[in-house]
Motif scaffolding. Structure first.
Motif, PDB file in Angstrom:
ATOM      1  N   VAL A  41       0.839  -1.010  -0.181  1.00  0.00           N
ATOM      2  CA  VAL A  41       0.061  -0.066   0.158  1.00  0.00           C
ATOM      3  C   VAL A  41       0.760   1.196   0.124  1.00  0.00           C
ATOM      4  O   VAL A  41       0.679   2.417  -0.650  1.00  0.00           O
ATOM      5  CB  VAL A  41      -0.979  -0.230   1.153  1.00  0.00           C
ATOM      6  CG1 VAL A  41      -1.632   1.089   1.412  1.00  0.00           C
ATOM      7  CG2 VAL A  41      -1.925  -1.141   1.232  1.00  0.00           C
ATOM      8  N   ASP A  42       1.868   1.437   0.805  1.00  0.00           N
ATOM      9  CA  ASP A  42       2.799   2.448   1.070  1.00  0.00           C
ATOM     10  C   ASP A  42       3.477   2.648  -0.387  1.00  0.00           C
ATOM     11  O   ASP A  42       3.672   3.631  -0.888  1.00  0.00           O
ATOM     12  CB  ASP A  42       3.784   2.091   2.154  1.00  0.00           C
ATOM     13  CG  ASP A  42       3.265   2.360   3.397  1.00  0.00           C
ATOM     14  OD1 ASP A  42       2.196   2.867   3.419  1.00  0.00           O
ATOM     15  OD2 ASP A  42       3.806   1.636   4.090  1.00  0.00           O
ATOM     16  N   ALA A  52      -1.668   6.647   1.927  1.00  0.00           N
ATOM     17  CA  ALA A  52      -1.699   5.488   2.032  1.00  0.00           C
ATOM     18  C   ALA A  52      -3.140   5.225   2.302  1.00  0.00           C
ATOM     19  O   ALA A  52      -3.597   3.974   2.000  1.00  0.00           O
ATOM     20  CB  ALA A  52      -0.629   4.954   3.063  1.00  0.00           C
ATOM     21  N   ASN A  53      -3.695   5.924   3.264  1.00  0.00           N
ATOM     22  CA  ASN A  53      -5.292   5.640   3.642  1.00  0.00           C
ATOM     23  C   ASN A  53      -6.435   5.608   2.513  1.00  0.00           C
ATOM     24  O   ASN A  53      -7.055   4.831   2.374  1.00  0.00           O
ATOM     25  CB  ASN A  53      -5.861   6.484   4.752  1.00  0.00           C
ATOM     26  CG  ASN A  53      -4.997   6.013   6.161  1.00  0.00           C
ATOM     27  OD1 ASN A  53      -4.901   4.683   6.427  1.00  0.00           O
ATOM     28  ND2 ASN A  53      -4.646   7.191   6.850  1.00  0.00           N
ATOM     29  N   THR A  54      -5.881   6.560   1.444  1.00  0.00           N
ATOM     30  CA  THR A  54      -6.815   6.612   0.249  1.00  0.00           C
ATOM     31  C   THR A  54      -6.392   5.428  -0.707  1.00  0.00           C
ATOM     32  O   THR A  54      -7.330   4.822  -1.082  1.00  0.00           O
ATOM     33  CB  THR A  54      -6.259   7.991  -0.432  1.00  0.00           C
ATOM     34  OG1 THR A  54      -6.419   9.012   0.482  1.00  0.00           O
ATOM     35  CG2 THR A  54      -6.982   8.026  -1.811  1.00  0.00           C
ATOM     36  N   LEU A  59      -8.879   0.562  -2.854  1.00  0.00           N
ATOM     37  CA  LEU A  59      -8.802  -0.991  -3.032  1.00  0.00           C
ATOM     38  C   LEU A  59     -10.105  -1.659  -2.388  1.00  0.00           C
ATOM     39  O   LEU A  59     -10.583  -2.555  -3.181  1.00  0.00           O
ATOM     40  CB  LEU A  59      -7.418  -1.480  -2.423  1.00  0.00           C
ATOM     41  CG  LEU A  59      -6.340  -1.016  -3.262  1.00  0.00           C
ATOM     42  CD1 LEU A  59      -4.862  -1.522  -2.123  1.00  0.00           C
ATOM     43  CD2 LEU A  59      -6.262  -1.812  -4.457  1.00  0.00           C
ATOM     44  N   PHE A  60     -10.282  -1.288  -1.088  1.00  0.00           N
ATOM     45  CA  PHE A  60     -11.499  -1.780  -0.706  1.00  0.00           C
ATOM     46  C   PHE A  60     -12.783  -1.865  -1.479  1.00  0.00           C
ATOM     47  O   PHE A  60     -13.512  -2.750  -1.529  1.00  0.00           O
ATOM     48  CB  PHE A  60     -11.806  -1.135   0.865  1.00  0.00           C
ATOM     49  CG  PHE A  60     -12.984  -1.692   1.478  1.00  0.00           C
ATOM     50  CD1 PHE A  60     -12.769  -3.110   1.940  1.00  0.00           C
ATOM     51  CD2 PHE A  60     -14.000  -1.119   1.552  1.00  0.00           C
ATOM     52  CE1 PHE A  60     -14.027  -3.435   2.843  1.00  0.00           C
ATOM     53  CE2 PHE A  60     -15.163  -1.602   2.129  1.00  0.00           C
ATOM     54  CZ  PHE A  60     -15.269  -2.897   2.739  1.00  0.00           C
ATOM     55  N   ARG A  61     -13.070  -0.483  -1.605  1.00  0.00           N
ATOM     56  CA  ARG A  61     -14.145  -0.158  -2.789  1.00  0.00           C
ATOM     57  C   ARG A  61     -14.089  -0.870  -3.811  1.00  0.00           C
ATOM     58  O   ARG A  61     -15.280  -1.372  -4.650  1.00  0.00           O
ATOM     59  CB  ARG A  61     -14.418   1.334  -2.921  1.00  0.00           C
ATOM     60  CG  ARG A  61     -14.711   1.926  -1.431  1.00  0.00           C
ATOM     61  CD  ARG A  61     -14.875   3.300  -1.822  1.00  0.00           C
ATOM     62  NE  ARG A  61     -15.257   4.076  -0.430  1.00  0.00           N
ATOM     63  CZ  ARG A  61     -15.291   5.280  -0.170  1.00  0.00           C
ATOM     64  NH1 ARG A  61     -14.734   6.309  -1.052  1.00  0.00           N
ATOM     65  NH2 ARG A  61     -15.523   5.826   0.840  1.00  0.00           N
ATOM     66  N   ALA A  62     -13.046  -0.953  -4.543  1.00  0.00           N
ATOM     67  CA  ALA A  62     -12.731  -1.487  -5.802  1.00  0.00           C
ATOM     68  C   ALA A  62     -13.126  -3.155  -5.575  1.00  0.00           C
ATOM     69  O   ALA A  62     -13.912  -3.640  -6.804  1.00  0.00           O
ATOM     70  CB  ALA A  62     -11.384  -1.378  -6.389  1.00  0.00           C
TER      71      ALA A  62
END
Length: 78
Positions: A41-42, A52-54, A59-62
């Motif tokens: 992620v980083d 990184a939180n974005t 990724l979660f939403r995708a």
């Protein structure tokens, strides 16, 4: 047997590409970087110049969109 395995892999690849077609290009890119290329992620955040939180949220939403699309396809008998 090898020909059948290759055919199965091509069908699977086409299905994945179709499922991912519902995503915006940047989300597709993030997902490929993470799941196919093995980026962290980083690393994705640094590469795409975002937080990184974005990356985590996108990724979660995708993944959610792909899962929902797959469920609808199964429900439609595709």
């Amino acid at each position: 047997m090898a020909g059948r395995m290759l055919g199965d892999r091509l069908v699977a690849r086409e299905r994945v590409e179709e499922l991912m077609s519902c995503l915006e290009e940047r989300d597709r890119t993030m997902l490929v970087l993470k799941e196919v290329q093995g980026f962290s992620v980083d690393e994705i955040a640094e590469l795409m110049e975002i937080n990184a939180n974005t990356v985590k949220v996108r990724l979660f939403r995708a993944r959610q969109r792909i899962t929902e699309r797959a469920r609808r396809r199964r429900g439609a008998g595709a």
